[in-house]
Motif scaffolding. Structure first.
Motif, PDB file in Angstrom:
ATOM      1  N   ARG A   1      23.314 -59.256  51.137  1.00 32.32           N
ATOM      2  CA  ARG A   1      24.167 -58.498  50.228  1.00 32.32           C
ATOM      3  C   ARG A   1      25.291 -59.392  49.710  1.00 32.32           C
ATOM      4  O   ARG A   1      25.698 -60.341  50.385  1.00 32.32           O
ATOM      5  N   PRO A   2      25.760 -59.105  48.523  1.00 33.06           N
ATOM      6  CA  PRO A   2      26.857 -59.903  47.962  1.00 33.06           C
ATOM      7  C   PRO A   2      28.127 -59.715  48.762  1.00 33.06           C
ATOM      8  O   PRO A   2      28.399 -58.611  49.232  1.00 33.06           O
ATOM      9  N   GLN A   3      28.898 -60.818  48.890  1.00 30.02           N
ATOM     10  CA  GLN A   3      30.137 -60.765  49.664  1.00 30.02           C
ATOM     11  C   GLN A   3      31.333 -60.456  48.769  1.00 30.02           C
ATOM     12  O   GLN A   3      32.092 -59.549  49.030  1.00 30.02           O
ATOM     13  N   GLY A   4      31.492 -61.238  47.729  1.00 30.73           N
ATOM     14  CA  GLY A   4      32.638 -61.025  46.840  1.00 30.73           C
ATOM     15  C   GLY A   4      32.189 -60.405  45.524  1.00 30.73           C
ATOM     16  O   GLY A   4      30.995 -60.281  45.245  1.00 30.73           O
ATOM     17  N   LEU A   5      33.163 -60.043  44.697  1.00 30.82           N
ATOM     18  CA  LEU A   5      32.841 -59.417  43.404  1.00 30.82           C
ATOM     19  C   LEU A   5      32.054 -60.392  42.514  1.00 30.82           C
ATOM     20  O   LEU A   5      31.169 -59.995  41.763  1.00 30.82           O
ATOM     21  N   ALA A   6      32.391 -61.690  42.636  1.00 29.42           N
ATOM     22  CA  ALA A   6      31.717 -62.676  41.798  1.00 29.42           C
ATOM     23  C   ALA A   6      30.226 -62.753  42.115  1.00 29.42           C
ATOM     24  O   ALA A   6      29.433 -63.189  41.276  1.00 29.42           O
TER      25      ALA A   6
ATOM     26  N   ALA B   1      20.282 -49.008  40.838  1.00 28.85           N
ATOM     27  CA  ALA B   1      21.329 -50.012  40.730  1.00 28.85           C
ATOM     28  C   ALA B   1      21.392 -50.785  42.027  1.00 28.85           C
ATOM     29  O   ALA B   1      20.897 -50.319  43.066  1.00 28.85           O
ATOM     30  N   ASP B   2      22.011 -51.998  41.933  1.00 23.95           N
ATOM     31  CA  ASP B   2      22.112 -52.840  43.128  1.00 23.95           C
ATOM     32  C   ASP B   2      23.443 -52.630  43.833  1.00 23.95           C
ATOM     33  O   ASP B   2      23.578 -52.910  45.007  1.00 23.95           O
ATOM     34  N   ALA B   3      24.465 -52.178  43.085  1.00 29.03           N
ATOM     35  CA  ALA B   3      25.791 -51.949  43.655  1.00 29.03           C
ATOM     36  C   ALA B   3      26.414 -50.768  42.925  1.00 29.03           C
ATOM     37  O   ALA B   3      25.948 -50.395  41.831  1.00 29.03           O
ATOM     38  N   GLY B   4      27.436 -50.180  43.520  1.00 27.71           N
ATOM     39  CA  GLY B   4      28.069 -49.029  42.883  1.00 27.71           C
ATOM     40  C   GLY B   4      29.558 -49.029  43.112  1.00 27.71           C
ATOM     41  O   GLY B   4      30.063 -49.627  44.058  1.00 27.71           O
ATOM     42  N   VAL B   5      30.266 -48.364  42.190  1.00 25.83           N
ATOM     43  CA  VAL B   5      31.723 -48.294  42.318  1.00 25.83           C
ATOM     44  C   VAL B   5      32.098 -46.847  42.653  1.00 25.83           C
ATOM     45  O   VAL B   5      31.641 -45.904  41.994  1.00 25.83           O
ATOM     46  N   LEU B   6      32.932 -46.697  43.663  1.00 26.38           N
ATOM     47  CA  LEU B   6      33.398 -45.352  44.040  1.00 26.38           C
ATOM     48  C   LEU B   6      34.909 -45.386  44.072  1.00 26.38           C
ATOM     49  O   LEU B   6      35.521 -46.422  44.334  1.00 26.38           O
ATOM     50  N   ARG B   7      35.510 -44.203  43.814  1.00 32.43           N
ATOM     51  CA  ARG B   7      36.947 -44.109  44.034  1.00 32.43           C
ATOM     52  C   ARG B   7      37.166 -44.168  45.527  1.00 32.43           C
ATOM     53  O   ARG B   7      36.322 -43.735  46.314  1.00 32.43           O
ATOM     54  N   ALA B   8      38.258 -44.812  45.908  1.00 34.82           N
ATOM     55  CA  ALA B   8      38.543 -44.943  47.336  1.00 34.82           C
ATOM     56  C   ALA B   8      38.490 -43.565  48.009  1.00 34.82           C
ATOM     57  O   ALA B   8      38.916 -42.564  47.419  1.00 34.82           O
TER      58      ALA B   8
ATOM     59  N   VAL C   1      31.717 -54.538  49.092  1.00 31.97           N
ATOM     60  CA  VAL C   1      31.816 -55.868  48.481  1.00 31.97           C
ATOM     61  C   VAL C   1      33.276 -56.155  48.170  1.00 31.97           C
ATOM     62  O   VAL C   1      33.995 -55.293  47.680  1.00 31.97           O
ATOM     63  N   GLY C   2      33.692 -57.397  48.430  1.00 30.45           N
ATOM     64  CA  GLY C   2      35.064 -57.829  48.097  1.00 30.45           C
ATOM     65  C   GLY C   2      36.088 -56.935  48.806  1.00 30.45           C
ATOM     66  O   GLY C   2      37.106 -56.577  48.230  1.00 30.45           O
ATOM     67  N   GLU C   3      35.808 -56.630  50.059  1.00 25.16           N
ATOM     68  CA  GLU C   3      36.685 -55.689  50.765  1.00 25.16           C
ATOM     69  C   GLU C   3      38.048 -56.279  51.043  1.00 25.16           C
ATOM     70  O   GLU C   3      38.184 -57.475  51.297  1.00 25.16           O
ATOM     71  N   ARG C   4      39.014 -55.455  50.883  1.00 25.71           N
ATOM     72  CA  ARG C   4      40.380 -55.847  51.244  1.00 25.71           C
ATOM     73  C   ARG C   4      41.023 -54.672  51.983  1.00 25.71           C
ATOM     74  O   ARG C   4      40.557 -53.542  51.889  1.00 25.71           O
ATOM     75  N   THR C   5      42.078 -54.995  52.718  1.00 27.09           N
ATOM     76  CA  THR C   5      42.715 -53.924  53.491  1.00 27.09           C
ATOM     77  C   THR C   5      44.143 -53.762  53.033  1.00 27.09           C
ATOM     78  O   THR C   5      44.827 -54.734  52.709  1.00 27.09           O
ATOM     79  N   VAL C   6      44.585 -52.481  52.989  1.00 27.58           N
ATOM     80  CA  VAL C   6      45.994 -52.182  52.730  1.00 27.58           C
ATOM     81  C   VAL C   6      46.468 -51.432  53.964  1.00 27.58           C
ATOM     82  O   VAL C   6      45.858 -50.423  54.332  1.00 27.58           O
ATOM     83  N   ALA C   7      47.459 -51.991  54.590  1.00 30.18           N
ATOM     84  CA  ALA C   7      47.898 -51.437  55.866  1.00 30.18           C
ATOM     85  C   ALA C   7      48.172 -49.941  55.755  1.00 30.18           C
ATOM     86  O   ALA C   7      48.879 -49.496  54.841  1.00 30.18           O
ATOM     87  N   GLY C   8      47.606 -49.203  56.644  1.00 29.98           N
ATOM     88  CA  GLY C   8      47.855 -47.765  56.697  1.00 29.98           C
ATOM     89  C   GLY C   8      46.982 -46.948  55.804  1.00 29.98           C
ATOM     90  O   GLY C   8      46.928 -45.727  55.889  1.00 29.98           O
TER      91      GLY C   8
END
Lengths: 206, 589
Positions: free
Chosen positions: B126-131, B188-195, B215-222
C-alpha cells in the motif's frame, strides 16, 4: 608647272577602281585630280604641302583604317580650307547627318548620278576660291603688319580706334607733326590707299 | 438548481404550517449527507432557538451547495449553517458573517475538528505517503467537498503532488461512507474521508478495524481520529448581510447559551484564515481568479509578450501579403516569360523554316546586301568611265589615249563584276550535279510538301495535278527541287496582296512528247511586255529585295539538263511558268 589658280580635286577612297574612274570622270570635264588610297596617305601628303589651289575633297566615308569621318574631324581641327564632299553608302543617312554636322560641305549617296557629283564639285571649287582668297588676304595683311615699327603700330591702333591725331599725339606724348608722319608711313607700309581701305583690311584680318 | 432550491423552500413552508413564510426566520443548512441527517444534526439547535427566542419562529431549510449560494444570493434565508469551505466562499461573494462556530466538547481542540483521512484497503503493497498515490484511482465524495477532498488536495499540493498525476478522481456521491464501498468494490485504489467518519463507521460496525490503512498519516495531539491532514475550524453559523442586527444579536446570544447536544455546541466565531489559506493555495472558490487571470491583469503582466506576439502577427500578415504578392508577381513574370519564350521559339522556328526555304532557293537573304555592295563598286566605276567618255567626246575632244583609258577601265570593272557573279553562282550551286533517274511526280510531291507550310501562312492554297505515268528523267534531284521552289516562291510573291489570291497556285505535270513537262500557274498580275523581255536576265528583278538571280539560275539548271524553261501569260490572267526535262530513255537514245 601647273597653274596655281587651276582647281585640283582630291579623292580619298580605298577602292582603286573608284579612285581611277572618278579621276577619269573629272579629267573628262577638264578637272585635275589627285587620289589617295587611305586617310593616312592623305594626311601624310598634306603635311608636306600647303593647299594653295582651289578644289574639293571627295571623301569615302567607309574605309579601313582611319575612317572618312575621323579624317574629316582631323582636317577640321587643322583648318583645312577645301570643302569636303562625303560619299556614303546607300541608305547611310545617319552617317551623312553626322558628317554634315561636323562641317562637311555636302554628301553624296552611292550610287550617284555623275552630273550631281560634278555639280557639287563645281560648287565646292567656287567656295574654295573664296576661302583661299580670304586666307591669302589675311596672310598678306599679317605680313604687312610685320613691317610696322612699335610706334607705327601704336599709331595704327589709335587710328583704328577712331581717335583724332591730336588725341593720339597727346596719349603717346608726341607732337602732332610726328604723328602725321607716322600715319603716312603706316599707310604706305600697309599699302592702303585710304583710311577706309585700311579699316576693311584690318577687319578682315581679325 | 433554482427549481430545487424553491422546491426545498416550499417543503419547509409545508412542514411549518403555523408559521407564515414572511414571519419565519429561515436557516439554510448544508445538507451534505441528506436533508434527514441535516435535520437530525441541527434540529436541537432550531429547537433551542425557538425556545430561547419565543418572539420568532425558526425554520430549517436543508440545501445543497448550489442551493445555499442561490438562497443567499436571493435573500431566501436569514442565516446559514455550512461547511468552512462554503462559508469562506459565501463570505467572499455575499458578505455573509459568522456569528458562532460549532464545537465538540469531547475533543482537545474543540473548534478545530475538520480534517481528512486518506484510506486504502489494508495490504502489503500500500502507498505510504500522498505522493505514492501517483497513478492510483482516488475516490472522493465530491470534488466540491471540503473535508471530503479539498483538505487533502492542499496536503498533496504541499508535498508537490498534483492531482493530475492520479489515474482518476472518482466521485462517489454522498453519503461519505460510499467511498469505503467504492474501495471494497475495487472502483478505486484509495479514498478520502472526513476525519472521524472511519471511526464512526467502525464504531457502528459498518467497517472493520483492520480493513483500511491510512496514507500520509499524521497525528494531532488529543485528536481522537486518524488523520492525513491538518485540522480546520468546524462549521460556522453565519448571518446574511441583510439580516437585521438585532435578530443576529439575539440569535448569537441564544446559540452561545445552548447546552451541548451529542457533545456539540456553539461557541464564539473562530478564525477561518486557515480555510482562506487553503483556497488561496489551491486557487479555487473565492480565489479562483488566481488561476483564472483577468484580461487586464494578464495584459499588465504580459504586455511585452503581447507586443511581441502582436508584432509577430503583424510581421506574419505583412510577410504573408508580401509572399502572396511576390508569388503572384513571379507567377505573372514566369507566365509572361514562358509566353515570350514560346513566341520567340515559334518565331525562331518560323524563321528557320523560311531560311531553309531560302537557302534551298539559293538566295540567302543575309547575303543580299553584301552582294549588292560588292556589285555596286564596279557598276559605279563603269558608270564613271562611260560618263567620262561621253563628256569627253561631247566636249569635242578625241584624244584616243584618253578614250582608251576609259574603255580599259570599263572592261576591267565588267570583269570584276563578272567574277563576283561567278562567285555567287558557285556559292548557289556549290556542289557537283548528280544525275539519277527520277520520277518527276515524286519530286513535285516532295517539293510541295516542303513548300506547303509557307504558302499556307501566306493564305495561298496549292493545287496539284500529277500525271501519274510519267517516264523517268535523268536529273539532279536537288537542282530540280530548287527550280520548282523558285517558281513556287515567285508565284506566291506575285499573288501576295492580289485579289485572286484564294484561287491559289496550280502545279501540273504532264507528258510533252518525249519529254516531261511541269507547269506552275499563278493568278497574279502576269507579265508586262517589258518584264517579259528581261525575265531571265541576270539582275533583272521586280521585287524590292530581289537580286534578279532566281530565274536566271533556274534557266541555267533546266538547260543544263537539256530542258527548256519559259513563261507565258494566261488568257484568264496570271502567269504560267513551264519547264520540260527530256525523259531518261530519249536522252539515252
Amino acid at each position: 608647272m601647273t597653274d596655281p589658280t587651276a582647281p585640283l580635286v582630291l579623292i580619298v577612297d580605298d577602292d582603286e577602281a573608284m579612285r581611277r574612274s572618278m579621276a577619269f570622270l573629272f579629267a573628262s570635264v577638264g578637272l585635275e585630280s589627285q587620289s589617295f588610297a587611305s586617310a593616312d596617305a592623305f594626311l601624310a601628303a598634306l603635311a608636306e604641302t600647303r593647299i594653295v589651289r582651289p578644289g574639293a575633297l571627295v571623301l569615302d566615308v567607309r574605309m579601313p583604317g582611319t575612317s572618312g569621318l575621323e579624317l574629316q574631324r582631323l582636317l577640321g581641327e587643322r583648318g583645312f580650307p577645301l570643302p569636303i564632299l562625303i560619299v556614303t553608302g546607300h541608305g547611310d543617312v545617319p552617317m551623312a547627318v553626322t558628317a554634315l554636322k561636323a562641317g562637311a560641305h555636302d554628301f553624296i549617296e552611292k550610287p550617284f548620278k555623275e552630273q550631281y557629283l560634278l555639280d557639287m564639285v563645281e560648287g565646292a571649287i567656287r567656295l574654295s576660291r573664296e576661302r583661299l582668297a580670304k586666307v591669302e588676304r589675311r596672310r598678306t595683311v599679317a605680313e604687312r603688319l610685320t613691317r610696322l615699327g612699335k610706334r607705327e603700330r601704336e599709331v595704327l591702333d589709335g587710328i583704328l580706334a577712331g581717335k583724332p591725331n591730336k588725341v593720339v599725339a597727346y596719349e603717346l606724348d608726341l607732337s602732332i607733326k610726328t604723328i602725321e608722319a607716322y600715319r603716312a608711313s603706316v599707310m604706305t607700309k600697309m599699302e592702303a590707299g585710304s583710311l577706309a581701305e585700311l579699316a576693311r583690311m584690318m577687319a578682315e584680318a581679325e | 438548481m433554482r427549481v430545487v432550491a424553491l422546491a426545498v423552500l416550499v417543503c419547509a413552508s409545508v412542514f411549518s404550517p403555523s408559521v407564515s413564510a414572511e414571519d419565519a426566520v429561515r436557516i439554510g443548512v448544508l445538507a451534505f449527507q441528506g436533508s434527514e441527517r441535516a435535520a437530525q444534526d441541527f434540529e436541537p439547535t432550531i429547537a433551542h432557538l425557538e425556545r430561547s427566542l419565543p418572539g420568532h419562529r425558526f425554520a430549517m431549510v436543508p440545501l445543497d451547495l448550489d442551493g445555499i449560494a442561490e438562497a443567499v444570493a436571493t435573500g431566501g434565508v436569514d442565516f446559514v449553517v455550512t461547511n468552512p469551505g462554503d462559508y469562506v466562499d459565501l463570505e467572499q461573494r455575499f458578505g455573509v458573517t459568522r456569528i458562532a462556530t460549532l464545537e465538540s466538547r469531547d475533543r482537545s481542540h474543540p473548534t478545530d475538528t475538520i480534517g481528512s483521512v486518506v484510506v486504502v484497503p489494508a495490504g502489503a503493497k500500500r502507498p505510504q505517503g500522498l505522493a505514492d498515490l501517483a497513478g492510483k484511482r482516488l475516490a472522493v465524495v465530491s470534488t466540491q467537498a471540503f473535508g471530503g477532498w479539498r483538505v487533502v488536495w492542499r496536503e498533496m499540493d504541499d508535498v508537490g503532488f498534483s492531482p493530475k498525476r492520479l489515474a482518476d478522481l472518482v466521485e462517489t456521491g454522498f453519503p461519505m461512507e460510499t467511498v469505503l464501498a467504492a474501495l471494497r468494490e475495487g472502483k478505486a485504489d484509495a479514498g478520502v474521508l472526513r476525519a472521524c467518519v472511519l471511526e464512526d463507521a467502525i464504531a457502528a460496525g459498518r467497517a472493520q478495524e483492520e480493513e483500511f490503512a491510512v496514507v500520509g498519516e499524521r497525528t494531532v495531539a488529543g485528536f481522537p481520529c486518524r488523520l492525513s491532514s491538518r485540522l480546520y475550524p468546524d462549521w460556522p453559523f453565519a448571518r446574511l448581510a441583510a439580516t437585521s442586527p438585532d435578530l443576529a444579536k439575539a440569535v448569537t446570544a441564544s446559540l452561545l447559551s445552548m447546552s451541548p447536544t451529542d457533545g456539540r455546541a456553539w461557541t464564539a466565531p473562530q478564525d477561518y484564515t486557515s480555510v482562506h489559506a487553503l483556497f488561496r493555495q489551491l486557487e479555487i472558490g473565492p480565489y479562483e481568479y488566481l488561476s483564472r487571470p483577468t484580461l487586464t491583469g494578464f495584459l499588465r503582466d504580459y504586455w511585452h509578450w503581447f507586443l511581441v506576439a502582436g508584432l509577430g502577427i503583424v510581421w506574419w500578415i505583412v510577410h504573408v501579403a508580401r509572399v502572396e504578392t511576390l508569388v503572384r508577381r513571379r507567377t505573372a513574370e514566369l507566365t509572361r516569360e514562358i509566353q515570350e519564350r514560346e513566341r520567340a521559339e515559334q518565331a525562331a522556328r518560323r524563321h528557320r523554316e523560311e531560311r531553309d526555304q531560302f537557302s534551298r532557293l539559293g538566295i540567302l537573304g543575309e547575303m543580299a546586301s553584301n552582294i549588292a555592295h560588292e556589285l555596286n563598286q564596279p557598276l559605279a566605276a563603269i558608270t564613271n568611265y562611260a560618263e567620262g567618255m561621253t563628256r569627253f567626246i561631247d566636249g569635242g575632244r578625241t584624244d584616243p589615249a584618253f578614250l582608251r583609258d576609259g574603255a580599259r577601265g570599263i572592261l576591267g570593272q565588267s570583269e570584276r563584276a563578272a567574277s563576283i557573279i561567278r562567285r555567287i553562282r558557285a556559292f548557289v550551286r556549290r556542289r557537283e550535279s548528280a544525275r539519277e533517274d527520277l520520277d518527276l511526280d515524286e519530286v513535285v510531291r516532295e517539293t510541295l510538301a516542303l513548300f506547303e507550310g509557307l504558302a499556307a501562312r501566306r493564305g495561298i492554297p496549292l493545287r496539284v495535278y500529277l500525271a501519274g505515268d510519267l517516264p523517268k528523267v535523268a536529273a539532279d534531284r536537288v537542282e530540280i527541287e530548287q527550280v520548282l521552289l523558285n517558281l513556287l516562291q515567285n508565284a506566291v510573291d506575285a499573288m501576295l496582296d492580289q485579289p485572286g489570291r484564294e484561287t491559289g497556285i496550280t502545279v501540273r505535270t504532264s507528258r510533252d512528247g518525249a519529254a516531261v513537262k511541269v507547269a506552275v500557274r499563278d493568278h497574279g498580275p502576269g507579265l508586262t511586255p517589258e518584264t517579259e523581255a528581261h525575265l531571265f536576265e541576270t539582275f533583272f528583278t521586280t521585287k524590292p529585295q530581289g537580286l534578279g538571280l532566281g530565274l536566271s539560275i533556274c534557266r541555267t539548271i533546266v538547260e543544263s539538263h537539256g530542258g527548256r524553261l519559259w513563261a507565258a501569260n494566261n488568257d484568264d490572267g496570271g502567269l504560267t511558268m513551264r519547264f520540260t526535262l527530256p525523259s531518261a530513255t530519249t536522252e539515252a537514245t
